[in-house]
Design a protein around this motif. Sequence first.
Motif, PDB file in Angstrom:
ATOM      1  N   GLN A 243       0.823  -1.213   0.000  1.00  0.00           N
ATOM      2  CA  GLN A 243       0.000   0.000   0.000  1.00  0.00           C
ATOM      3  C   GLN A 243       0.860   1.266   0.000  1.00  0.00           C
ATOM      4  O   GLN A 243       0.558   2.237  -0.712  1.00  0.00           O
ATOM      5  CB  GLN A 243      -0.928   0.002   1.214  1.00  0.00           C
ATOM      6  N   LEU A 244       1.914   1.259   0.782  1.00  0.00           N
ATOM      7  CA  LEU A 244       2.789   2.435   0.852  1.00  0.00           C
ATOM      8  C   LEU A 244       3.484   2.698  -0.476  1.00  0.00           C
ATOM      9  O   LEU A 244       3.671   3.855  -0.877  1.00  0.00           O
ATOM     10  CB  LEU A 244       3.821   2.242   1.965  1.00  0.00           C
ATOM     11  N   MET A 245       3.872   1.654  -1.163  1.00  0.00           N
ATOM     12  CA  MET A 245       4.533   1.839  -2.465  1.00  0.00           C
ATOM     13  C   MET A 245       3.573   2.397  -3.505  1.00  0.00           C
ATOM     14  O   MET A 245       3.974   3.116  -4.411  1.00  0.00           O
ATOM     15  CB  MET A 245       5.149   0.518  -2.943  1.00  0.00           C
TER      16      MET A 245
ATOM     17  N   ARG B 184       8.209   4.044  -2.618  1.00  0.00           N
ATOM     18  CA  ARG B 184       8.231   3.134  -3.763  1.00  0.00           C
ATOM     19  C   ARG B 184       9.664   2.749  -4.132  1.00  0.00           C
ATOM     20  O   ARG B 184       9.930   1.643  -4.607  1.00  0.00           O
ATOM     21  CB  ARG B 184       7.541   3.799  -4.955  1.00  0.00           C
ATOM     22  N   LYS B 185      10.595   3.668  -3.862  1.00  0.00           N
ATOM     23  CA  LYS B 185      12.002   3.391  -4.136  1.00  0.00           C
ATOM     24  C   LYS B 185      12.706   2.723  -2.946  1.00  0.00           C
ATOM     25  O   LYS B 185      13.558   1.855  -3.134  1.00  0.00           O
ATOM     26  CB  LYS B 185      12.737   4.700  -4.471  1.00  0.00           C
ATOM     27  N   LEU B 186      12.339   3.148  -1.725  1.00  0.00           N
ATOM     28  CA  LEU B 186      13.056   2.676  -0.546  1.00  0.00           C
ATOM     29  C   LEU B 186      12.671   1.259  -0.127  1.00  0.00           C
ATOM     30  O   LEU B 186      13.535   0.456   0.246  1.00  0.00           O
ATOM     31  CB  LEU B 186      12.805   3.626   0.632  1.00  0.00           C
ATOM     32  N   ILE B 187      11.398   0.944  -0.169  1.00  0.00           N
ATOM     33  CA  ILE B 187      10.932  -0.338   0.366  1.00  0.00           C
ATOM     34  C   ILE B 187      11.557  -1.533  -0.342  1.00  0.00           C
ATOM     35  O   ILE B 187      12.007  -2.481   0.330  1.00  0.00           O
ATOM     36  CB  ILE B 187       9.389  -0.403   0.352  1.00  0.00           C
TER      37      ILE B 187
ATOM     38  N   VAL C 256       5.596   1.237   9.513  1.00  0.00           N
ATOM     39  CA  VAL C 256       6.325   0.614   8.407  1.00  0.00           C
ATOM     40  C   VAL C 256       7.064   1.674   7.590  1.00  0.00           C
ATOM     41  O   VAL C 256       8.227   1.487   7.209  1.00  0.00           O
ATOM     42  CB  VAL C 256       5.367  -0.204   7.520  1.00  0.00           C
ATOM     43  N   ALA C 257       6.400   2.782   7.331  1.00  0.00           N
ATOM     44  CA  ALA C 257       7.045   3.875   6.614  1.00  0.00           C
ATOM     45  C   ALA C 257       8.230   4.417   7.413  1.00  0.00           C
ATOM     46  O   ALA C 257       9.323   4.640   6.866  1.00  0.00           O
ATOM     47  CB  ALA C 257       6.042   4.991   6.342  1.00  0.00           C
ATOM     48  N   THR C 258       8.033   4.614   8.705  1.00  0.00           N
ATOM     49  CA  THR C 258       9.104   5.123   9.569  1.00  0.00           C
ATOM     50  C   THR C 258      10.294   4.181   9.576  1.00  0.00           C
ATOM     51  O   THR C 258      11.451   4.611   9.472  1.00  0.00           O
ATOM     52  CB  THR C 258       8.577   5.321  10.997  1.00  0.00           C
ATOM     53  N   TRP C 259      10.045   2.902   9.694  1.00  0.00           N
ATOM     54  CA  TRP C 259      11.129   1.906   9.729  1.00  0.00           C
ATOM     55  C   TRP C 259      11.966   1.965   8.459  1.00  0.00           C
ATOM     56  O   TRP C 259      13.200   1.935   8.516  1.00  0.00           O
ATOM     57  CB  TRP C 259      10.523   0.519   9.917  1.00  0.00           C
ATOM     58  N   HIS C 260      11.315   2.080   7.309  1.00  0.00           N
ATOM     59  CA  HIS C 260      12.063   2.141   6.055  1.00  0.00           C
ATOM     60  C   HIS C 260      12.831   3.452   5.913  1.00  0.00           C
ATOM     61  O   HIS C 260      13.934   3.476   5.346  1.00  0.00           O
ATOM     62  CB  HIS C 260      11.126   1.922   4.870  1.00  0.00           C
ATOM     63  N   LEU C 261      12.285   4.517   6.433  1.00  0.00           N
ATOM     64  CA  LEU C 261      13.015   5.783   6.395  1.00  0.00           C
ATOM     65  C   LEU C 261      14.226   5.732   7.319  1.00  0.00           C
ATOM     66  O   LEU C 261      15.295   6.257   6.991  1.00  0.00           O
ATOM     67  CB  LEU C 261      12.087   6.941   6.758  1.00  0.00           C
ATOM     68  N   TRP C 262      14.097   5.105   8.480  1.00  0.00           N
ATOM     69  CA  TRP C 262      15.265   4.892   9.336  1.00  0.00           C
ATOM     70  C   TRP C 262      16.326   4.079   8.605  1.00  0.00           C
ATOM     71  O   TRP C 262      17.506   4.416   8.636  1.00  0.00           O
ATOM     72  CB  TRP C 262      14.860   4.152  10.612  1.00  0.00           C
ATOM     73  N   ARG C 263      15.892   3.026   7.937  1.00  0.00           N
ATOM     74  CA  ARG C 263      16.846   2.173   7.220  1.00  0.00           C
ATOM     75  C   ARG C 263      17.551   2.933   6.104  1.00  0.00           C
ATOM     76  O   ARG C 263      18.691   2.614   5.742  1.00  0.00           O
ATOM     77  CB  ARG C 263      16.142   0.942   6.625  1.00  0.00           C
ATOM     78  N   SER C 264      16.904   3.931   5.539  1.00  0.00           N
ATOM     79  CA  SER C 264      17.546   4.709   4.471  1.00  0.00           C
ATOM     80  C   SER C 264      18.723   5.513   5.000  1.00  0.00           C
ATOM     81  O   SER C 264      19.621   5.893   4.236  1.00  0.00           O
ATOM     82  CB  SER C 264      16.531   5.659   3.817  1.00  0.00           C
TER      83      SER C 264
END
Length: 223
Positions: A29-31, A38-41, A207-215
């Motif tokens: 859904q986020l992508m 869409r690029k980070l996940i 989920v969005a926050t976790w992927h932004l942290w990972r970036s």
Amino acid sequence: MAQGLSGVQSGPQVRLVGKPDYWDDACAQLMKRDRILRKLIPQHGDYWLQHQAPAFTTLVRSIVGQQLASRTADQLWRKLLDGCGQALSPELILELGYEALHGLGLPKRKAEYIVDLATHFDARKIDPQAWQSLSDEAVIADLCAIRGVGRWTADMFLIFNLHRPDVLPLDDAGLLKAISQHYFSGEPVSRFEAREVAQAWAPWCTVATWHLWRSLNTVAVRY
């Protein structure tokens, strides 16, 4: 980075848990909704929020990390684990006491907070099992009634211990830095601007926050 997060593991008490049942649907859904995600996940498709420490360990780790750069927080956490023999418990913290904790390098105020937290657990003034069935805001209210636990610490607990899907930690410097970097070309962002960006993420803000942290950090954040 104030209120930073790190990839340091929480010692041998950490246990592996399976992928949250909402994770794959949330990513999909986020992508669809967000061009940045869409690029980070897809860059982290083989990883997810999966480590969970006991409630007491998660809260102590969060208190240690409050208002500190990630590297400094990691160093303090390692000193604490080494001083406790890698096995944190309310009973051990109370046995060590404030002076011993301060002697391990913890600032006086943090040592006081951790002892107070241990007292709450030891006296059963709080019931971590009950939090499983409470709403996010009810858990936050319980946690913030403990000395030294604020909204940021409560948000970290909701994310890393309870794995709640829609937590947006607007007090986290790492999240604001990632939003600035990916959505505002590096310009500073306010909490209001961050909240505006995050409107597209609900109900999957965790989920969005976790992927932004990972970036920002290729090592998975763990508490």
